[in-house]
Design an enzyme around this catalytic site. Structure first.
Site, PDB file in Angstrom:
ATOM      1  N   GLU A   1      20.336 -15.268  64.753  1.00 21.51           N
ATOM      2  CA  GLU A   1      19.086 -14.927  64.044  1.00 21.51           C
ATOM      3  C   GLU A   1      19.053 -15.614  62.690  1.00 21.51           C
ATOM      4  O   GLU A   1      20.097 -15.997  62.177  1.00 21.51           O
ATOM      5  CB  GLU A   1      19.054 -13.413  63.754  1.00 21.51           C
ATOM      6  CG  GLU A   1      19.217 -12.543  64.949  1.00 21.51           C
ATOM      7  CD  GLU A   1      19.630 -11.120  64.581  1.00 21.51           C
ATOM      8  OE1 GLU A   1      19.831 -10.825  63.389  1.00 21.51           O
ATOM      9  OE2 GLU A   1      19.735 -10.314  65.507  1.00 21.51           O
TER      10      GLU A   1
ATOM     11  N   LYS B   1      19.170 -15.871  58.743  1.00 20.22           N
ATOM     12  CA  LYS B   1      19.738 -15.039  57.684  1.00 20.22           C
ATOM     13  C   LYS B   1      18.701 -15.013  56.563  1.00 20.22           C
ATOM     14  O   LYS B   1      18.542 -15.990  55.825  1.00 20.22           O
ATOM     15  CB  LYS B   1      21.057 -15.610  57.190  1.00 20.22           C
ATOM     16  CG  LYS B   1      21.695 -14.726  56.130  1.00 20.22           C
ATOM     17  CD  LYS B   1      23.104 -15.177  55.853  1.00 20.22           C
ATOM     18  CE  LYS B   1      23.815 -14.309  54.843  1.00 20.22           C
ATOM     19  NZ  LYS B   1      23.021 -13.698  53.801  1.00 20.22           N
TER      20      LYS B   1
ATOM     21  N   ASP C   1      16.738 -14.359  53.213  1.00 18.00           N
ATOM     22  CA  ASP C   1      17.208 -14.330  51.833  1.00 18.00           C
ATOM     23  C   ASP C   1      16.280 -13.447  51.007  1.00 18.00           C
ATOM     24  O   ASP C   1      15.391 -13.918  50.315  1.00 18.00           O
ATOM     25  CB  ASP C   1      17.223 -15.770  51.295  1.00 18.00           C
ATOM     26  CG  ASP C   1      18.027 -15.876  50.022  1.00 18.00           C
ATOM     27  OD1 ASP C   1      18.716 -14.904  49.664  1.00 18.00           O
ATOM     28  OD2 ASP C   1      17.966 -16.938  49.379  1.00 18.00           O
TER      29      ASP C   1
ATOM     30  N   TYR D   1      16.825  -6.367  61.651  1.00 14.29           N
ATOM     31  CA  TYR D   1      17.823  -7.152  62.384  1.00 14.29           C
ATOM     32  C   TYR D   1      19.015  -6.353  62.898  1.00 14.29           C
ATOM     33  O   TYR D   1      19.927  -6.907  63.476  1.00 14.29           O
ATOM     34  CB  TYR D   1      18.308  -8.325  61.532  1.00 14.29           C
ATOM     35  CG  TYR D   1      18.778  -7.939  60.140  1.00 14.29           C
ATOM     36  CD1 TYR D   1      19.897  -7.140  59.946  1.00 14.29           C
ATOM     37  CD2 TYR D   1      18.096  -8.413  59.015  1.00 14.29           C
ATOM     38  CE1 TYR D   1      20.317  -6.794  58.684  1.00 14.29           C
ATOM     39  CE2 TYR D   1      18.512  -8.072  57.742  1.00 14.29           C
ATOM     40  CZ  TYR D   1      19.630  -7.258  57.583  1.00 14.29           C
ATOM     41  OH  TYR D   1      20.037  -6.923  56.332  1.00 14.29           O
TER      42      TYR D   1
ATOM     43  N   LYS E   1      26.172 -20.452  56.789  1.00 18.92           N
ATOM     44  CA  LYS E   1      25.397 -20.739  55.586  1.00 18.92           C
ATOM     45  C   LYS E   1      24.912 -22.189  55.590  1.00 18.92           C
ATOM     46  O   LYS E   1      25.700 -23.110  55.823  1.00 18.92           O
ATOM     47  CB  LYS E   1      26.257 -20.492  54.336  1.00 18.92           C
ATOM     48  CG  LYS E   1      26.706 -19.048  54.169  1.00 18.92           C
ATOM     49  CD  LYS E   1      25.584 -18.107  53.768  1.00 18.92           C
ATOM     50  CE  LYS E   1      25.217 -18.160  52.337  1.00 18.92           C
ATOM     51  NZ  LYS E   1      25.903 -17.344  51.397  1.00 18.92           N
TER      52      LYS E   1
ATOM     53  N   CYS F   1      12.445 -51.405  24.055  1.00 17.20           N
ATOM     54  CA  CYS F   1      12.845 -51.621  25.446  1.00 17.20           C
ATOM     55  C   CYS F   1      14.360 -51.848  25.521  1.00 17.20           C
ATOM     56  O   CYS F   1      14.895 -52.683  24.796  1.00 17.20           O
ATOM     57  CB  CYS F   1      12.107 -52.829  26.016  1.00 17.20           C
ATOM     58  SG  CYS F   1      12.687 -53.280  27.668  1.00 17.20           S
TER      59      CYS F   1
ATOM     60  N   CYS G   1      14.696 -55.802  26.700  1.00 16.62           N
ATOM     61  CA  CYS G   1      14.255 -56.953  25.909  1.00 16.62           C
ATOM     62  C   CYS G   1      13.972 -56.604  24.448  1.00 16.62           C
ATOM     63  O   CYS G   1      13.547 -57.454  23.673  1.00 16.62           O
ATOM     64  CB  CYS G   1      13.016 -57.588  26.542  1.00 16.62           C
ATOM     65  SG  CYS G   1      11.546 -56.580  26.363  1.00 16.62           S
TER      66      CYS G   1
ATOM     67  N   CYS H   1       7.084 -50.836  28.147  1.00 16.46           N
ATOM     68  CA  CYS H   1       7.453 -52.076  27.480  1.00 16.46           C
ATOM     69  C   CYS H   1       6.306 -53.054  27.725  1.00 16.46           C
ATOM     70  O   CYS H   1       5.991 -53.356  28.873  1.00 16.46           O
ATOM     71  CB  CYS H   1       8.748 -52.620  28.080  1.00 16.46           C
ATOM     72  SG  CYS H   1       9.045 -54.349  27.640  1.00 16.46           S
TER      73      CYS H   1
ATOM     74  N   CYS I   1       9.493 -59.456  30.306  1.00 12.61           N
ATOM     75  CA  CYS I   1      10.765 -58.731  30.173  1.00 12.61           C
ATOM     76  C   CYS I   1      11.564 -58.888  31.475  1.00 12.61           C
ATOM     77  O   CYS I   1      11.028 -58.667  32.564  1.00 12.61           O
ATOM     78  CB  CYS I   1      10.458 -57.256  29.904  1.00 12.61           C
ATOM     79  SG  CYS I   1      11.877 -56.167  30.039  1.00 12.61           S
TER      80      CYS I   1
HETATM   81  S1  IVH Z   1      23.508  -8.312  59.960  1.00 10.24           S
HETATM   82  C1  IVH Z   1      26.629  -5.160  60.152  1.00 10.24           C
HETATM   83  N1  IVH Z   1      21.497  -9.963  60.198  1.00 10.24           N
HETATM   84  O1  IVH Z   1      22.877 -10.762  54.799  1.00 10.24           O
HETATM   85  C2  IVH Z   1      25.418  -6.018  60.083  1.00 10.24           C
HETATM   86  N2  IVH Z   1      22.272  -9.437  58.012  1.00 10.24           N
HETATM   87  O2  IVH Z   1      25.580 -11.281  53.591  1.00 10.24           O
HETATM   88  C3  IVH Z   1      25.450  -6.887  58.901  1.00 10.24           C
HETATM   89  N3  IVH Z   1      20.991 -10.541  56.234  1.00 10.24           N
HETATM   90  O3  IVH Z   1      23.568  -7.600  53.540  1.00 10.24           O
HETATM   91  C4  IVH Z   1      24.194  -7.550  58.586  1.00 10.24           C
HETATM   92  N4  IVH Z   1      19.570 -11.597  57.541  1.00 10.24           N
HETATM   93  O4  IVH Z   1      21.120  -8.274  53.752  1.00 10.24           O
HETATM   94  C5  IVH Z   1      22.323  -9.334  59.344  1.00 10.24           C
HETATM   95  N5  IVH Z   1      19.716 -11.398  60.589  1.00 10.24           N
HETATM   96  C6  IVH Z   1      20.525 -10.756  59.732  1.00 10.24           C
HETATM   97  C7  IVH Z   1      20.420 -10.896  58.333  1.00 10.24           C
HETATM   98  C8  IVH Z   1      21.316 -10.235  57.497  1.00 10.24           C
HETATM   99  C9  IVH Z   1      19.923 -11.358  56.289  1.00 10.24           C
HETATM  100  C10 IVH Z   1      21.632 -10.138  54.970  1.00 10.24           C
HETATM  101  C11 IVH Z   1      21.881  -8.667  54.854  1.00 10.24           C
HETATM  102  C12 IVH Z   1      23.339  -8.546  54.534  1.00 10.24           C
HETATM  103  C13 IVH Z   1      23.691  -9.911  54.061  1.00 10.24           C
HETATM  104  C14 IVH Z   1      25.146 -10.211  54.322  1.00 10.24           C
END
Ligand code: IVH
Length: 707
Positions: free
Chosen positions: A139, A141, A143, A252, A348, A442, A445, A460, A465
């Protein structure tokens, strides 16, 4: 806790020193001590100030170093080590509530090898051989800020932030304003009485820009980024404020579920992926096409790499992917450390931001004499490349951002975009920094620089130049101009130094025997160069016009002018009136062209080039395609939106032009036709609201133009 400026500077320098250490040169005791100190400092910048000064990647490197020392020398583990503590975002403005299950963090991975190691570890933990299949759910991640939602008897009863993982801040009234979180959901249908869901609150990137536009219009201070705006929005004392920030929540994880007889809920399929499907079906927002069930770790790697490339196109900020063992049974068997589950890992993406030190500023002279300051910085890794030099654009950019020599600077590189300096970090100054003195003359030159009213750049004014001449030559041979294959900057610099090429005409009278003798060349490259130059001589004149480096004469104006003249030298008889009869040729560029063609040395140069065989006559390919009066889109303005399936955007625009249309870039009352691809977004809504725009699908568009 706070840190003095001197402390901050010392800790920043120390972090960089540790990050740059190729082999461990410090005693482990000392290094562990230093690492704890700097990690604690960076956590303070991140969690308390919301203003980190190193990238997540750099932070993770520090954290990993400490973990590895502690693994190697367990006697060095101290009870206050950051590796033994889950960082906290608790504040004392809200009441703390206990989570139904602890909210852990995630371990990190950065490349295919790390993921393969992760797969190997799951196998070792569960005594599985290499042939046993392990299915993964992958999935995005997100932010943003993590949240935990508790529903009982189908009603949302409580919402909290992550806090320290055990307790969070209760933010129920704020969360209730989010449209993407149902206040009721039919968990009872599945026999569930009480449930806790985990998710992430975040703001779409385009909504974030809109919010800031509105704030700007109202004279309010701007928000720094979508992430802080979302986490800040969850914690405001005023739910109205939360509601105004367009925060959305993705779910998630199901962290706790209890049935009506008090036993633990078991899903009928042993799959995290299916649980997320169920949560989606209950009316929650879950990632759809960005979520994938992968049959093995190779598929996981491919999917992660794919999203690393696609990251910018995703409407929300994501900083990686999360890889989870799909089987709930295998998850349970794998267990957790005090810090993170062993059955999941974050992949990451390469960091987009980093901090470094500004060492020096150099000044480059462009083809029309513009002076561009270029920052020389201590080399750092940024989104997978080493950055050591960054454009500072112009003097106003430097003063506007108060950038000084010796400053620590935050740099960023988003997508394929070239790196830029986001800001300087004045907190880290030690007094040894100095102002950047923009030169008065410049650098090549020594002519006194000038700055015309309304222009950002110092220039310039010396047309002869050396730097300008060389830049013009480089432009002349470049891909969009004369397109001389294989003739780049390096060759030109060499030939210029040797005195073989002093002006454009010299390019067409090169002595290839001499070139073949040159070190590093040989007959073959000389022959290739000769062929490429011979080919360029036959170019249509629009390329030649563009190659002359006349200020403001871009590719578009060159193309238009090429259709209006028989021979390049015709332009020497044109006056301002003649130019301004042509649509799309403004008075500024006209003046520049007139100036160029009234200079005898330029005429002389063009005559020489023609004698040397460079084409100066309008060619068939310079003439515009004739548009039939009955073409389907004659006199219509057109706009494409969404992703097109059968052709690229440029191609579509070209076809539209051939069919008589004019491409425009925004929806307004001036728009006649809107062609919609997939996921059209706000442009379609706007056009529908106007009611005067004809909306076509991609297929309908193709049918209309007879394709
Ligand atoms: S699972 C036990 N799934 O990332 C389950 N976390 O660095 C642990 N996060 O604190 C989390 N997207 O805020 C999970 N698809 C995703 C996520 C996710 C973002 C964040 C979450 C967690 C942090 C961990």
């Amino acid at each position: 806790m706070t840190y003095s400026d001197i402390e901050q500077r010392r800790l920043f320098e120390l972090s960089k020193e540790i990050l740059n250490m190729s082999s461990e040169t410090m005693a482990p005791e000392e290094l562990a001590f230093d690492l704890r100190e700097v990690i604690q400092y960076h956590e303070w910048r991140y969690y308390i100030l919301n203003d980190p000064i190193i990238s997540d990647y750099e932070y993770d490197q520090l954290f990993k170093k400490l973990e590895s020392i502690e693994n190697q020398y367990p006697s060095l583990i101290s009870p206050d080590s950051p590796t033994h503590r889950i960082s906290s975002d608790l504040t004392n403005q809200f009441s703390p509530v206990a989570h139904l299950a602890p909210m852990l963090s995630l371990g990190n991975s950065y490349n295919a090898d790390d993921l393969i190691d992760f797969d190997g570890q799951i196998r070792r933990l569960n005594k599985m051989d290499d042939a046993s299949p392990i299915v993964y759910a992958v999935e995005p991640k997100f932010d943003g800020g993590s949240i935990a939602l508790v529903y009982e008897d189908d009603v949302l009863i409580r919402a909290a932030t992550r806090g320290n993982g055990v307790q969070g801040d209760e933010i129920t009234p704020n969360i209730k304003t989010l449209q993407t979180i149902p206040l009721r959901a039919k968990f009872s249908k599945y026999g569930i009485k009480k449930v806790e869901l985990r998710g992430e609150a975040l703001i779409r990137k385009d909504f974030f820009s809109k919010i800031n536009e509105q704030r700007l219009a109202k004279g309010l201070s701007l928000f720094a980024n979508p992430r802080n705006t979302a986490t800040g929005g969850l914690r405001t004392k005023d739910p109205q404020d939360t509601a105004s920030r367009s925060i959305e929540a993705f779910i998630y994880h199901l962290s706790y579920a209890e049935t009506f007889d008090g036993s633990r809920y078991r899903h009928n399929k042993d799959s995290h992926f299916d649980i997320i499907d169920m949560i989606g079906a209950l009316g929650f927002k879950v990632p759809n096409e960005q979520r994938k069930r992968c049959e093995n770790i190779q598929q996981v790697i491919e999917f992660c790499n794919y999203w690393q490339e696609q990251r910018e196109s995703y409407p929300y900020e994501i900083d990686g992917m999360v890889v989870k063992v799909d089987s709930l049974e295998l998850q349970e068997k794998s267990g957790s450390t005090s810090h993170h589950p062993r059955w999941a890992i974050a992949f990451k993406f390469k960091a987009k931001q980093a901090t470094t030190t500004l060492i020096d500023v150099e000044y480059q002279v462009g083809k029309i004499g513009s002076i561009t300051p270029v920052a020389k910085v201590e080399p750092v890794q940024l989104a997978g490349v080493t950055v050591s030099s960054i454009s500072l654009h112009n003097q106003d950019f430097i003063t506007g951002k108060d950038i000084r020599l010796g400053d620590k600077v935050l740099i960023e590189r988003a997508g394929d975009v070239i790196p830029y300096i986001v800001k300087s970090l004045p907190d880290l100054r030690n007094g040894g920094e100095s102002e950047i003195q923009f030169p008065a003359t410049c650098p090549v030159c020594a002519t006194l620089l000038i700055r015309k009213g309304g222009e950002a750049a110092w220039r310039c004014p010396n047309y002869q130049c050396d730097a300008q001449v060389l830049q013009r030559l480089i432009h002349h041979v470049s891909k969009d101009a004369m397109n001389i294959d294989g003739f780049g900057k390096a060759y030109l610099e060499r030939f210029y130094e040797l005195g073989w090429v002093k002006n454009m005409a010299d390019i067409y009278r090169l002595n290839y025997d001499q070139i073949a003798q040159l070190e590093g060349f040989g007959q073959k490259s000389a022959d290739n160069l000769e062929a490429a130059i011979a080919k360029a001589k036959q170019n249509p004149i629009r390329r030649l016009l563009y190659s002359l480096s006349i200020h403001h004469l871009g590719k578009r104006v060159a193309t238009i002018l090429a259709t209006e003249i028989e021979h390049v030298l015709d332009l020497k008889d044109w006056d301002l009136d003649r130019f301004t009869t042509i649509k799309d040729v403004g008075p500024v560029v006209a003046e520049n062209i007139i100036e160029y063609f009234s200079d005898q040395s330029n005429i002389q140069l063009l005559v020489e080039m023609e004698d040397l065989g460079v084409n100066m006559h309008q060619l068939e390919s310079d003439r515009p395609k004739v548009i039939q009066a009955d073409a389907p889109f004659v006199n219509k303005s057109i706009l494409f939106t969404g992703s097109l399936q059968t052709m690229g955007r440029k191609e579509a625009q070209r076809l539209a032009e051939e069919a008589g249309a004019r491409n425009i870039s925004a929806v307004s009352s001036k728009l006649d036709v809107l062609v919609v691809g997939e996921n059209p977004g706000s442009k379609l809504k706007k056009a529908e609201a106007l009611g005067t725009v004809k909306v076509l699908t991609e297929q309908e568009f193709l049918t209309e133009i007879g394709k």
